[in-house]
Enzyme design. Structure first.
Site, mmCIF file in Angstrom:
data_model
loop_
_atom_site.group_PDB
_atom_site.id
_atom_site.type_symbol
_atom_site.label_atom_id
_atom_site.label_comp_id
_atom_site.label_asym_id
_atom_site.label_seq_id
_atom_site.Cartn_x
_atom_site.Cartn_y
_atom_site.Cartn_z
ATOM 1 C CB SER A 116 -0.956 -0.045 1.201
ATOM 2 O OG SER A 116 -1.976 0.911 1.056
ATOM 3 C CE LYS A 171 -16.712 19.731 7.090
ATOM 4 N NZ LYS A 171 -15.378 20.091 6.613
#
Length: 339
Positions: A169, A221
């Site tokens: 990763s 948001k």
């Protein structure tokens, strides 16, 4: 059992006293250090050639008798004298760095200072070797760490990344910047993907008649939350953000390793070194020890480590933490033996 209880009480009181003293010392250190500049760090430079030479000489001393050792040392001295007399071409330089990554890529702070230091001196005739170990973590943290390595490439200095255990990763995001990636045969590599997961306890709250409200300014948001009720629209937006991040990750890896078939290796899977070599995720199968000991034969190796200076307050805090841990472990083991 009465003795056991008294003994446990004595140990608890002792531990409490020690912790109290350490807390007072920590507070005093904090007051004395208030307003002072935060301690900086120090760059430590170690010449690894001497380390390899010492290993070889210790082995020679253990295997050879006095006559053989004397003859060998004489031969080595003669060879060194001839080399100096012949004004042999100066050895190249290899700067060795280490990065042991956690989920926040905390080692980035030291790495950025080490790279800043070596870039003031290194040239394209030198080499930087990074010994990298990381299973990945936060995207923005590893993005910054990778950007530090990109500075080396931008300066035209060869960069070799050695992986002995894992570069997955975010770890592979860093590794792919190397012009050459060297991996141990059973190191774990890949995991070119993005993952996000979080629990949701909204149904549990509803079951107990507990309301939880989320107020936002901006439609997205908040997409998924732990306590609020998640919507399908929020899930779609969250997935969209993950897909965008994944695509950026793929583009980044492709930029530095164009030889990869990126769609085949960006599935989030991991491979051991041998399989990673077949997929061109790495260039060679070798441990960092093999690589560096080989380079030490014809280059001067310098290990750089930027060590942060700990304030007195931090050192006392660490001591207190260690004392508590050791006391608890010791008490538990003693109680176990007394039963």
């Amino acid at each position: 059992m009465e003795f056991l209880a008294e003994y446990a009480s004595f140990l608890a009181k002792t531990a409490t006293l020690v912790i109290a003293i350490l807390v007072v010392l920590s507070a005093i250190a904090g007051l004395r250090g208030k307003g002072r500049r935060k301690p900086g760090g120090q760059l430590q430079v170690t010449r690894l050639n001497e380390f390899y030479k010492e290993l070889r000489e210790r082995l020679e001393s253990g295997l050879l008798d006095k006559a053989q050792l004397k003859a060998l040392r004489k031969q080595q001295a003669k060879a060194e004298k001839q080399q100096k007399k012949g004004k042999a071409e100066e050895k190249g330089r290899v700067f060795v760095l280490d990065f042991d990554g956690d989920i926040k890529a905390s080692a980035t702070e030291s790495l950025r200072n080490e790279i800043t230091a070596l870039l003031t001196l290194a040239t394209p005739q030198d080499e930087v070797v990074l010994r990298l170990e990381s299973g990945g973590g936060l995207v923005h943290s590893y993005g910054l760490a990778a950007s530090q390595l990109a500075r080396i490439r931008q300066a035209g200095i060869p960069l070799t990344v050695c992986i002995d255990k894992v570069a997955a990763s975010g770890g592979y995001m860093m590794a792919c910047i190397g012009e050459k990636i060297v991996s141990a045969p059973f190191a774990v590599l890949g995991s070119i993907g993005v993952v996000a997961q979080l629990p949701n306890v909204n149904r549990l709250l509803k079951k107990h008649d507990i309301d939880f409200e989320v107020l936002t300014a901006g439609e997205y948001k908040r997409t998924l939350t732990v306590f609020g009720e998640n919507t399908e629209k929020g899930r779609e937006k969250f997935q969209e953000d993950l897909d965008i991040t994944h695509q950026l990750f793929k583009d980044f890896v492709s930029r530095y390793r164009p030889q990869l078939h990126i769609d085949e290796v960006s599935t989030g899977e991991v491979w051991l070194g041998v399989a990673a070599l077949n997929r061109k995720l790495v260039d060679e199968l070798q441990t960092s020890d093999e690589y560096l000991s080989d380079r030490a034969r014809n280059a001067n190796l310098f290990h750089l480590h930027y060590a942060e200076r700990k304030s007195l307050q931090e050192r006392i805090g660490m001591a207190a933490s260690g004392t508590v841990e050791n006391t608890v472990v010791g008490l538990w083991s003693k109680l176990g033996r007394l039963r």
